[in-house]
Design a protein around this motif. Structure first.
Motif, PDB file in Angstrom:
ATOM      1  N   ALA A  65       0.825  -1.196   0.000  1.00  0.00           N
ATOM      2  CA  ALA A  65       0.000   0.000   0.000  1.00  0.00           C
ATOM      3  C   ALA A  65       0.867   1.257   0.000  1.00  0.00           C
ATOM      4  CB  ALA A  65      -0.913   0.008   1.220  1.00  0.00           C
ATOM      5  N   SER A  66       0.406   2.264  -0.735  1.00  0.00           N
ATOM      6  CA  SER A  66       1.148   3.522  -0.810  1.00  0.00           C
ATOM      7  C   SER A  66       0.188   4.634  -1.190  1.00  0.00           C
ATOM      8  CB  SER A  66       2.269   3.420  -1.851  1.00  0.00           C
ATOM      9  OG  SER A  66       2.888   4.666  -2.053  1.00  0.00           O
ATOM     10  N   ASP A  67       0.580   5.860  -0.866  1.00  0.00           N
ATOM     11  CA  ASP A  67      -0.241   7.007  -1.262  1.00  0.00           C
ATOM     12  C   ASP A  67      -0.182   7.233  -2.768  1.00  0.00           C
ATOM     13  OD1 ASP A  67      -0.916   7.436   1.368  1.00  0.00           O
ATOM     14  OD2 ASP A  67       0.676   8.907   1.708  1.00  0.00           O
ATOM     15  N   ARG A  68       0.864   6.739  -3.422  1.00  0.00           N
ATOM     16  CA  ARG A  68       1.012   6.890  -4.860  1.00  0.00           C
ATOM     17  C   ARG A  68       0.713   5.572  -5.549  1.00  0.00           C
ATOM     18  NH1 ARG A  68       6.455   9.352  -6.760  1.00  0.00           N
ATOM     19  NH2 ARG A  68       5.164   9.714  -8.597  1.00  0.00           N
ATOM     20  N   SER A  69       0.328   5.651  -6.810  1.00  0.00           N
ATOM     21  CA  SER A  69       0.069   4.426  -7.564  1.00  0.00           C
ATOM     22  C   SER A  69       1.388   3.832  -8.030  1.00  0.00           C
ATOM     23  CB  SER A  69      -0.816   4.723  -8.771  1.00  0.00           C
ATOM     24  OG  SER A  69      -0.090   5.410  -9.781  1.00  0.00           O
ATOM     25  N   ALA A  70       1.393   2.510  -8.201  1.00  0.00           N
ATOM     26  CA  ALA A  70       2.583   1.826  -8.699  1.00  0.00           C
ATOM     27  C   ALA A  70       2.965   2.360 -10.071  1.00  0.00           C
ATOM     28  CB  ALA A  70       2.340   0.322  -8.749  1.00  0.00           C
ATOM     29  N   GLU A  71       1.980   2.577 -10.912  1.00  0.00           N
ATOM     30  CA  GLU A  71       2.262   3.083 -12.249  1.00  0.00           C
ATOM     31  C   GLU A  71       2.925   4.457 -12.186  1.00  0.00           C
ATOM     32  OE1 GLU A  71       0.016   4.318 -16.446  1.00  0.00           O
ATOM     33  OE2 GLU A  71      -1.147   3.516 -14.772  1.00  0.00           O
ATOM     34  N   ALA A  72       2.406   5.337 -11.337  1.00  0.00           N
ATOM     35  CA  ALA A  72       2.962   6.685 -11.244  1.00  0.00           C
ATOM     36  C   ALA A  72       4.410   6.658 -10.777  1.00  0.00           C
ATOM     37  CB  ALA A  72       2.114   7.536 -10.301  1.00  0.00           C
ATOM     38  N   GLU A  73       4.722   5.792  -9.821  1.00  0.00           N
ATOM     39  CA  GLU A  73       6.089   5.716  -9.317  1.00  0.00           C
ATOM     40  C   GLU A  73       7.042   5.209 -10.388  1.00  0.00           C
ATOM     41  OE1 GLU A  73       6.686   4.385  -5.095  1.00  0.00           O
ATOM     42  OE2 GLU A  73       4.575   3.845  -5.311  1.00  0.00           O
ATOM     43  N   VAL A  74       6.625   4.185 -11.131  1.00  0.00           N
ATOM     44  CA  VAL A  74       7.486   3.644 -12.192  1.00  0.00           C
ATOM     45  C   VAL A  74       7.631   4.649 -13.324  1.00  0.00           C
ATOM     46  CG1 VAL A  74       7.690   1.840 -13.943  1.00  0.00           C
ATOM     47  CG2 VAL A  74       6.997   1.247 -11.614  1.00  0.00           C
ATOM     48  N   ARG A  75       6.542   5.299 -13.699  1.00  0.00           N
ATOM     49  CA  ARG A  75       6.607   6.307 -14.766  1.00  0.00           C
ATOM     50  C   ARG A  75       7.574   7.430 -14.405  1.00  0.00           C
ATOM     51  NH1 ARG A  75       3.058   6.862 -19.020  1.00  0.00           N
ATOM     52  NH2 ARG A  75       1.423   5.277 -19.182  1.00  0.00           N
ATOM     53  N   ALA A  76       7.559   7.854 -13.166  1.00  0.00           N
ATOM     54  CA  ALA A  76       8.448   8.936 -12.751  1.00  0.00           C
ATOM     55  C   ALA A  76       9.905   8.529 -12.889  1.00  0.00           C
ATOM     56  CB  ALA A  76       8.135   9.333 -11.310  1.00  0.00           C
ATOM     57  N   LEU A  77      10.225   7.301 -12.517  1.00  0.00           N
ATOM     58  CA  LEU A  77      11.593   6.814 -12.643  1.00  0.00           C
ATOM     59  C   LEU A  77      12.033   6.736 -14.101  1.00  0.00           C
ATOM     60  CD1 LEU A  77      11.892   3.887 -10.064  1.00  0.00           C
ATOM     61  CD2 LEU A  77      13.140   6.035 -10.055  1.00  0.00           C
ATOM     62  N   VAL A  78      11.162   6.173 -14.936  1.00  0.00           N
ATOM     63  CA  VAL A  78      11.505   6.006 -16.345  1.00  0.00           C
ATOM     64  C   VAL A  78      11.663   7.359 -17.021  1.00  0.00           C
ATOM     65  CG1 VAL A  78      10.688   5.121 -18.566  1.00  0.00           C
ATOM     66  CG2 VAL A  78      10.430   3.731 -16.491  1.00  0.00           C
ATOM     67  N   THR A  79      10.781   8.300 -16.717  1.00  0.00           N
ATOM     68  CA  THR A  79      10.868   9.639 -17.292  1.00  0.00           C
ATOM     69  C   THR A  79      12.176  10.309 -16.904  1.00  0.00           C
ATOM     70  OG1 THR A  79       8.459   9.894 -17.261  1.00  0.00           O
ATOM     71  CG2 THR A  79       9.778  11.912 -17.390  1.00  0.00           C
ATOM     72  N   ASP A  80      12.600  10.114 -15.654  1.00  0.00           N
ATOM     73  CA  ASP A  80      13.848  10.692 -15.186  1.00  0.00           C
ATOM     74  C   ASP A  80      15.056  10.060 -15.879  1.00  0.00           C
ATOM     75  OD1 ASP A  80      15.353  12.414 -13.393  1.00  0.00           O
ATOM     76  OD2 ASP A  80      15.913  10.587 -12.326  1.00  0.00           O
ATOM     77  N   ALA A  81      14.933   8.788 -16.238  1.00  0.00           N
ATOM     78  CA  ALA A  81      16.059   8.077 -16.855  1.00  0.00           C
ATOM     79  C   ALA A  81      16.247   8.429 -18.316  1.00  0.00           C
ATOM     80  CB  ALA A  81      15.865   6.569 -16.711  1.00  0.00           C
ATOM     81  N   LEU A  82      15.145   8.719 -19.016  1.00  0.00           N
ATOM     82  CA  LEU A  82      15.216   8.963 -20.447  1.00  0.00           C
ATOM     83  C   LEU A  82      15.330  10.448 -20.743  1.00  0.00           C
ATOM     84  CD1 LEU A  82      12.484   6.457 -21.688  1.00  0.00           C
ATOM     85  CD2 LEU A  82      14.923   6.054 -21.295  1.00  0.00           C
ATOM     86  N   SER A  83      15.841  10.772 -21.903  1.00  0.00           N
ATOM     87  CA  SER A  83      15.941  12.176 -22.307  1.00  0.00           C
ATOM     88  C   SER A  83      14.570  12.716 -22.668  1.00  0.00           C
ATOM     89  CB  SER A  83      16.901  12.312 -23.494  1.00  0.00           C
ATOM     90  OG  SER A  83      16.485  11.513 -24.575  1.00  0.00           O
TER      91      SER A  83
END
Length: 253
Positions: A65-83
């Protein structure tokens, strides 16, 4: 073109790399930070290859359980990794086990999307490079299945141009089980060089010296992973029971 499906979990302490926190100097929070760094390096390698990046994220029901969605957390990481100009495709994982989720993804890509080949990659294989992914794509022209072995019989890459029986296909040792399933299906199997896949402190014993050596020699290293391990001052030294992980400094943060 090979579709590279990177399997990703939200980097939550206790959810990702639980064995690493139990078998290394890292805390659960640090293990989660390392997972995030390795995932960034993995998706960057896939995006820079000649394949198509697909990020398969953990569904919220199977994550803590988390205040954020699993998708949102993964998307944020991927966005940060890519140009800024790079984009990734995201799909939720479907299935009750890793083998089932991998099988559903591969079967869907090959059967319903007519992909020429599809590969399953965990987000914990930071040494996977663009060059290796492109080499796998070449091998998949001659083999229906291409596997990248890791320590203790695991795999850090599994590519397919045709399906196999995926039920229990990742049972340990996965490299043997997957090969047996491929042979049973009448497929040819090719192999990539062995690369570290991180799950435990023993895996870090292999990864840390290699990264330190590559950095000292001026060779390419996975940027996010190497930077974080360097900040933590992790090294391998002789201990009473053999080589062990030690910290030569403490992260000031």
């Amino acid at each position: 073109m090979t579709v590279i499906a990177v399997f990703a979990d939200p980097p939550r302490p206790g959810l990702v790399l639980p064995e690493l926190a139990e078998s290394s100097p890292l805390s659960e929070e640090e293990a989660a930070d390392l997972y995030a760094a390795m995932l960034k390096d993995t998706v960057r390698a896939a995006e820079r290859s000649g394949g198509e990046l697909l990020v398969n994220y953990r569904d919220e029901e199977s994550a803590d359980a988390s205040d954020r969605s699993a998708e949102a957390e993964v998307r944020a990481l991927v966005t940060d990794a890519l140009s800024d100009h790079d984009e990734a495709r995201f799909e939720v994982q479907v299935g009750s086990t890793f083998a089932a989720r991998a099988g559903n993804t591969v079967s869907h890509l090959l059967g319903e999307e007519d992909a020429q080949s599809a590969a399953v990659v965990p987000g914990t294989a930071p040494m996977l490079t663009r060059k290796e992914i492109d080499s796998a794509a070449m091998k998949l022209r001659r083999n229906e299945v291409v596997l990248g072995p890791s320590e203790r019989g695991r795999v850090h890459f599994a590519g397919f141009t045709d399906t196999i029986d995926f039920e229990g296909a990742y049972a340990s040792p996965a490299v043997e089980t997957l090969t047996d399933r491929a042979v049973d299906a009448g497929h040819e199997v090719g192999f990539l060089p062995t690369e570290t896949r991180v799950a435990t402190g023993t895996d870090l014993l292999s990864l840390v010296p290699e990264l330190n050596a590559r950095a000292a020699a001026g060779r390419i290293v996975p940027e996010h992973t190497a930077t974080l391990l360097r900040e933590w001052g992790l090294r391998v030294a002789d201990g009473d029971a053999g080589p062990e992980l030690v910290r030569t400094q403490t992260d000031s943060s």
